[in-house]
Write an enzyme that holds these catalytic residues in place. Structure first.
Site, PDB file in Angstrom:
ATOM      1  N   GLY B   7       0.825  -1.193   0.000  1.00  0.00           N
ATOM      2  CA  GLY B   7       0.000   0.000   0.000  1.00  0.00           C
ATOM      3  C   GLY B   7       0.860   1.243   0.000  1.00  0.00           C
ATOM      4  N   GLY B   8       0.232   2.383   0.068  1.00  0.00           N
ATOM      5  CA  GLY B   8       0.951   3.652   0.041  1.00  0.00           C
ATOM      6  C   GLY B   8       1.599   3.973   1.379  1.00  0.00           C
ATOM      7  N   SER B  11      -0.237   4.071   5.273  1.00  0.00           N
ATOM      8  CA  SER B  11      -1.548   3.457   5.054  1.00  0.00           C
ATOM      9  C   SER B  11      -1.853   2.434   6.149  1.00  0.00           C
ATOM     10  CB  SER B  11      -1.599   2.803   3.665  1.00  0.00           C
ATOM     11  OG  SER B  11      -0.642   1.775   3.566  1.00  0.00           O
ATOM     12  N   GLY B  12      -0.922   2.307   7.121  1.00  0.00           N
ATOM     13  CA  GLY B  12      -1.138   1.375   8.226  1.00  0.00           C
ATOM     14  C   GLY B  12      -0.674  -0.040   7.930  1.00  0.00           C
ATOM     15  N   HIS B  49       8.425   2.892  15.234  1.00  0.00           N
ATOM     16  CA  HIS B  49       8.113   1.466  15.092  1.00  0.00           C
ATOM     17  C   HIS B  49       8.632   0.660  16.293  1.00  0.00           C
ATOM     18  CE1 HIS B  49       6.069   1.529  11.340  1.00  0.00           C
ATOM     19  NE2 HIS B  49       7.097   1.858  10.592  1.00  0.00           N
ATOM     20  N   ARG B  53       6.513  -1.629  19.175  1.00  0.00           N
ATOM     21  CA  ARG B  53       6.769  -3.032  19.509  1.00  0.00           C
ATOM     22  C   ARG B  53       7.061  -3.228  20.996  1.00  0.00           C
ATOM     23  NH1 ARG B  53       9.589  -2.734  14.939  1.00  0.00           N
ATOM     24  NH2 ARG B  53      11.606  -2.886  15.935  1.00  0.00           N
ATOM     25  N   GLU B  64      18.288  -6.740  12.252  1.00  0.00           N
ATOM     26  CA  GLU B  64      18.558  -5.691  11.271  1.00  0.00           C
ATOM     27  C   GLU B  64      19.273  -6.319  10.090  1.00  0.00           C
ATOM     28  OE1 GLU B  64      20.280  -2.138  12.900  1.00  0.00           O
ATOM     29  OE2 GLU B  64      18.870  -2.198  14.580  1.00  0.00           O
TER      30      GLU B  64
END
Lengths: 124, 177
Positions: B7-8, B11-12, B49, B53, B64
């Site tokens: 998605g863009g 956009s979640g 992010h 978490r 990573e």
């Protein structure tokens, strides 16, 4: 006429060849068109729309399709309308022109599909 | 279960991916970050992010891995989130500048193929950059081609393929449970 759209590199032509049959004549440039009794797929309509003779060409194709019941026309057009506003006026005009023509195609089309990474979504 | 989410921007995608993994019956949750922190803006995104978490109801192990995703090894008791394919493709493209895009696409799907069957659950997040104006730069065009090929390949090999539309998932493949 059926219209197929979606983003660049989403597998539109591959899907169309699978769906409508790979024996069709694929036209990417106006000069590639020749009278045929098979199915015609116009690929990259957005590129053809850059040319001054585009409207006359699409009108000719429309007449060809309606001249016989077994003639079928498929137009594939890449969606180039989802990015940021282009800096150059020429590009803005092309983008507007593409959007307006796609609206017209969709209005006249029997079926409309949006291809999302190889998967069709029927909009009409 | 392999799930592809695309998605863009904003956009979640990550949020929905995390929600799917929190519901997984697999014992261990893994987060594979492919982004490289190069500036303040990227740092902010990563921190956001990470905080999400940390507040999570289950514990995550973070990896990573900017390139060479196939070097990671998982088992059927692992649920893995790869976030995201877009930056991984960018990093691989930078690393292999001399390889033509068509060949690189084949090589990268082969590598992903090795990873695909290992975890019990796998969720891969990607971006859709395909609906803009064609770029005048060869590198940008190659990149959009490469990402398009990878996205198509993943949709084909996924059990579920989801388009995120401003927080609303649309299932092109599979159904929401």
């Amino acid at each position: 006429m059926d219209f197929v759209t979606g983003g660049a590199h989403n597998g539109k032509l591959n899907w169309a060849l699978n769906h409508y049959g790979s024996k069709s004549l694929v036209v990417r440039e106006i000069s590639e068109w020749k009278h045929t009794e098979t199915l015609v797929i116009i690929d990259h309509a957005e590129q053809i729309l850059k040319l001054p003779e585009a409207d006359a060409f699409f009108h000719k194709m429309w007449e060809w399709e309606h001249s016989r019941p077994d003639h079928q026309l498929i137009i594939i057009g890449t969606d180039v309308t989802g990015g940021i506003v282009p800096v150059e006026k020429e590009h803005r005009e092309w983008r507007d022109n593409v959007g307006l023509h796609y609206q017209q195609f969709i209005k006249e089309a029997e079926s409309v599909y949006r291809i999302w990474y190889g998967i069709p979504q029927q909009l009409k | 279960m392999i799930t592809f989410i695309c998605g863009g921007v904003r956009s979640g995608k990550t949020r929905f991916a995390e929600r799917l993994l929190l519901a997984s019956s697999c014992k261990n949750l893994h987060y594979v970050a492919t982004g490289v922190v190069t500036d303040e803006e990227m740092k902010e995104r990563v921190t956001r992010h990470q905080q999400d978490r940390q507040r999570s109801e289950r514990a995550w192990t973070t990896w990573e891995q900017p390139t060479d995703l196939h070097e990671l090894a998982f088992s059927s008791s692992d649920a893995v989130l790869i976030d995201c394919l877009t930056t991984w493709v960018t990093n691989e493209m930078m690393k292999h500048e001399k390889i033509p895009p068509g060949k690189l696409a084949k090589g990268l799907s082969k590598r992903l193929g090795k990873l695909l069957q290992q975890p019990g659950d796998l969720v891969i997040v990607s971006n859709d950059v395909s609906r803009g104006m064609p770029s005048s730069f060869t590198m940008v065009r190659d990149y959009i081609y490469l990402l398009g090929q990878m996205n198509q390949w993943l949709v084909k090999h996924s059990d579920q393929a989801v388009e995120m539309v401003f927080g609303q998932p649309y299932f092109h493949k599979g159904v929401e449970r």
